[in-house]
Design a protein around this motif. Structure first.
Motif, PDB file in Angstrom:
ATOM      1  N   GLU A  22       0.860  -1.519  -0.217  1.00 17.39           N
ATOM      2  CA  GLU A  22       0.253   0.281  -0.121  1.00 17.39           C
ATOM      3  C   GLU A  22       1.157   1.504   0.554  1.00 17.39           C
ATOM      4  O   GLU A  22       2.372   1.177   0.854  1.00 17.39           O
ATOM      5  N   ILE A  23       0.941   2.198  -1.029  1.00 21.62           N
ATOM      6  CA  ILE A  23       1.614   3.439  -1.028  1.00 21.62           C
ATOM      7  C   ILE A  23       0.875   4.086   0.214  1.00 21.62           C
ATOM      8  O   ILE A  23      -0.069   4.485   0.475  1.00 21.62           O
ATOM      9  N   ARG A  47      -2.511   0.994  -3.866  1.00 25.51           N
ATOM     10  CA  ARG A  47      -1.921  -0.838  -4.042  1.00 25.51           C
ATOM     11  C   ARG A  47      -1.713  -1.004  -4.693  1.00 25.51           C
ATOM     12  O   ARG A  47      -2.461  -0.820  -5.787  1.00 25.51           O
ATOM     13  N   VAL A  48       0.101  -1.111  -4.860  1.00 24.80           N
ATOM     14  CA  VAL A  48       0.391  -1.577  -6.088  1.00 24.80           C
ATOM     15  C   VAL A  48       0.238  -3.006  -6.309  1.00 24.80           C
ATOM     16  O   VAL A  48       0.265  -4.022  -5.484  1.00 24.80           O
ATOM     17  N   LEU A  49      -0.757  -3.656  -6.886  1.00 26.15           N
ATOM     18  CA  LEU A  49      -0.646  -4.861  -7.482  1.00 26.15           C
ATOM     19  C   LEU A  49       0.572  -6.031  -8.385  1.00 26.15           C
ATOM     20  O   LEU A  49       0.380  -6.693  -8.140  1.00 26.15           O
ATOM     21  N   GLU A  50       1.280  -5.194  -8.813  1.00 28.88           N
ATOM     22  CA  GLU A  50       1.937  -6.517 -10.225  1.00 28.88           C
ATOM     23  C   GLU A  50       2.312  -5.139 -10.440  1.00 28.88           C
ATOM     24  O   GLU A  50       2.200  -3.528 -10.962  1.00 28.88           O
ATOM     25  N   MET A  61       1.204  -1.228 -11.914  1.00 33.84           N
ATOM     26  CA  MET A  61      -0.973  -1.221 -11.783  1.00 33.84           C
ATOM     27  C   MET A  61      -0.949  -1.582 -10.534  1.00 33.84           C
ATOM     28  O   MET A  61      -1.081  -2.104  -9.898  1.00 33.84           O
ATOM     29  N   LEU A  62      -2.035  -0.307 -11.272  1.00 31.01           N
ATOM     30  CA  LEU A  62      -2.614  -0.243  -8.737  1.00 31.01           C
ATOM     31  C   LEU A  62      -3.996  -0.383  -8.858  1.00 31.01           C
ATOM     32  O   LEU A  62      -4.851  -0.832 -10.117  1.00 31.01           O
ATOM     33  N   THR A 100      10.468   1.534   0.700  1.00 29.74           N
ATOM     34  CA  THR A 100      10.264   2.505  -0.769  1.00 29.74           C
ATOM     35  C   THR A 100      11.633   2.635  -1.815  1.00 29.74           C
ATOM     36  O   THR A 100      12.592   2.419  -2.444  1.00 29.74           O
ATOM     37  N   LEU A 101      10.309   3.236  -2.899  1.00 30.03           N
ATOM     38  CA  LEU A 101      10.755   2.794  -4.529  1.00 30.03           C
ATOM     39  C   LEU A 101      11.457   4.178  -4.434  1.00 30.03           C
ATOM     40  O   LEU A 101      10.751   5.091  -5.035  1.00 30.03           O
ATOM     41  N   ARG A 102      12.097   4.237  -5.083  1.00 29.15           N
ATOM     42  CA  ARG A 102      13.205   5.922  -5.623  1.00 29.15           C
ATOM     43  C   ARG A 102      14.022   5.663  -6.904  1.00 29.15           C
ATOM     44  O   ARG A 102      14.742   4.644  -7.595  1.00 29.15           O
TER      45      ARG A 102
END
Length: 271
Positions: A22-23, A47-50, A61-62, A100-102
């Motif tokens: 979840e973001i 939410r990040v699905l894939e 894909m959210l 965290t994705l940066r």
């Protein structure tokens, strides 16, 4: 520039870890190539699905919408449970419940773009003209040869354009043409079906091996774990000007095509 194998390697290095997260926060640094397309705060709670890939784009894909990420010339992603405070070249942080994705991008040619769906106008503008995926089932030999017969430009340029087949960048185009025994200056329309079949197989082979080797690290590529690639160590022609061909010993020749360096063996690659 990260090419298709590097983007696929990046995807594989964090896709499983971020799926289902979840973001909780989203932060933008300096402006990138294109605007985000939404308020970063609007992403919170989604939410990040894939994580998918289309050409050189990563698709997060959210549960509502999609984030399209392009690494540009020098961008790279890093995913970790904790990140240090953003530096001067860190331009996008997506904070989730799993890490965290940066996006780190010194030249700022990369992009993060939010779209409502893959059928939206903006998504079609960025993805709609891309050719078929070279590693997928849609990369059909008959259609590939038909496409070549319709193009009166050099085969290397046709591969780089990405309209017939997507993601065959400069390094891998040179390597695939060597493997197929085709000179990069050969006019695409003159390539026979048997030679097209060799090139079709070579594109699949070169890109597949590059993914297995972790991509190519010529300057600053690293995957989301921070690991570099090794495909460049087994390159047959790329960046080997003047060195003996690994197959016949003839010195490798370099030339410029469309402002890009091209490398080939004048003995192994026929016109």
């Amino acid at each position: 520039m990260p090419e298709l194998p590097e983007v696929e390697v990046t995807r594989l290095s964090f896709a499983d870890r971020i799926a289902g997260a979840e973001i909780t926060e989203a932060h933008l640094g300096k402006p990138l190539r294109w605007p985000l397309g939404c308020d970063p705060a609007d992403l919170v709670g989604r939410r990040v699905l894939e994580v998918r890939r289309r050409g050189k784009y990563l698709l997060l894909m959210l549960d509502r919408g999609v984030l399209l990420i392009h690494l540009g010339m020098s961008g790279r992603l890093h995913f970790a449970a904790r990140q240090d405070a953003p530096g001067g070249h860190d331009h996008f942080d997506l904070v989730t419940t799993r890490g965290t994705l940066r996006l780190h991008d010194p030249r700022r040619f990369g992009a993060v773009v939010y779209v409502e769906s893959l059928t939206s106008i903006q998504a079609e503008k960025l993805l709609g003209r891309l050719g078929v995926e070279p590693l997928g089932d849609d990369f059909d030999l008959a259609a590939f040869h038909t496409g070549l017969r319709q193009r009166r430009t050099a085969i290397k340029q046709v591969l780089l354009q990405g309209q017939l087949v997507v993601g065959v960048g400069n390094i891998y185009a040179s390597e695939a043409l060597f493997l197929a025994g085709i000179r990069p200056t050969t006019i695409a329309a003159t390539i026979s079906k048997p030679r097209a079949a060799k090139l079709h197989a070579a594109v699949r082979d070169v890109l597949g091996r590059a993914v297995l080797r972790g991509g190519s690290t010529l300057r600053d590529f690293a995957n989301a774990h921070g690991e570099t690639g090794y495909f460049q160590l087994e390159a047959m022609v790329y960046d080997r000007k003047g060195l003996p061909c690994r197959q016949c010993g003839t010195p490798i020749v370099a030339l410029r095509q469309g402002q890009r360096s091209t490398f080939y063996c004048p003995n192994c690659q026929l016109r």
